[in-house]
Design an enzyme around this catalytic site. Sequence first.
Site, PDB file in Angstrom:
ATOM      1  N   CYS A  44      79.065  45.887  50.405  1.00  0.00           N
ATOM      2  CA  CYS A  44      79.570  44.074  50.206  1.00  0.00           C
ATOM      3  C   CYS A  44      78.896  43.719  49.268  1.00  0.00           C
ATOM      4  O   CYS A  44      78.826  43.307  48.486  1.00  0.00           O
ATOM      5  CB  CYS A  44      80.716  44.081  50.440  1.00  0.00           C
TER       6      CYS A  44
ATOM      7  N   SER B  99      78.973  40.420  40.054  1.00  0.00           N
ATOM      8  CA  SER B  99      78.343  39.493  40.059  1.00  0.00           C
ATOM      9  C   SER B  99      77.616  39.375  38.282  1.00  0.00           C
ATOM     10  O   SER B  99      77.824  38.299  37.450  1.00  0.00           O
ATOM     11  CB  SER B  99      78.508  38.325  40.713  1.00  0.00           C
TER      12      SER B  99
ATOM     13  N   ALA C 267      78.224  46.091  46.032  1.00  0.00           N
ATOM     14  CA  ALA C 267      79.398  45.819  44.753  1.00  0.00           C
ATOM     15  C   ALA C 267      79.527  44.239  44.700  1.00  0.00           C
ATOM     16  O   ALA C 267      79.654  44.318  43.193  1.00  0.00           O
ATOM     17  CB  ALA C 267      80.562  46.133  46.048  1.00  0.00           C
ATOM     18  N   GLU C 268      78.969  43.688  45.247  1.00  0.00           N
ATOM     19  CA  GLU C 268      78.684  42.219  44.775  1.00  0.00           C
ATOM     20  C   GLU C 268      77.989  41.417  43.892  1.00  0.00           C
ATOM     21  O   GLU C 268      78.237  40.690  42.726  1.00  0.00           O
ATOM     22  CB  GLU C 268      79.278  40.985  45.607  1.00  0.00           C
ATOM     23  N   SER C 269      76.623  42.367  44.239  1.00  0.00           N
ATOM     24  CA  SER C 269      75.781  42.371  43.044  1.00  0.00           C
ATOM     25  C   SER C 269      75.621  42.382  41.517  1.00  0.00           C
ATOM     26  O   SER C 269      75.770  41.582  40.596  1.00  0.00           O
ATOM     27  CB  SER C 269      74.556  42.643  43.347  1.00  0.00           C
TER      28      SER C 269
END
Length: 167
Positions: free
Chosen positions: A67, A75, A70-72
Site C-alpha cells: 500500500c 500520488s 501504491a500510494e507513493s
Amino acid sequence: MTERADGGAPAVDYDDQATILKLLPRAPLDERMGIEYVEVRPERVVARMPVAGNTQPYGLLHGGASCVLAESVGSVAAMLHGYPDRIAVGVDINATHHRGVREGHVTAVATPLHRGRGAASYEIAITGDDGVRVCTARLTCFLRPAPGGGDGVLPGTGAPGAAPSAG
C-alpha cells in the site's frame, strides 16, 4: 525544463527521464522502504521496492508495504497531473493482495483511471520479479490549489519546474 514565453511555470520535458528522476524529491518513507522510481510521467509512474526489509513475520511482503508503494506512485502521478497549480492529497486507497512474495523486488505501475480538475484516480499494478501480479490497488487523490497560486515552484523542491513527490 524549458521556459515558457508567457512567464508561467516551465514546461517539463518528460522524455528527459534522467533529469526528471534526478530532480524528483524523495519522501522520507520512500527512502525507508527502499522505493526507487524508474519512470515518472503524468500518465505513468513506475517504481520498484525490495521485498527484504518490508516483510511481515512470516517472511512475506507486508500488505502495508504494498500500500505504501501504491500510494507513493499514485500520488506522484496525481501531483504531476495537477502541476503547477494543484497539489495532490490522497483520500482513498484500497488493495487486493493476490499472492505472496518472499524475495527480490516488486514493481508498481500507476496508470490513470480518471484525471479531473478536482480529483484523480489511479490503478496501481504491483508485480514480482517474475512479472506475475502480486497486488492491485486503486488510489484517489483530491487536487487542491497549490500554495503560492501555482507559481511553478512545487512544495518541497525549492526550484521551478522540478518534478514533485507526494506520498
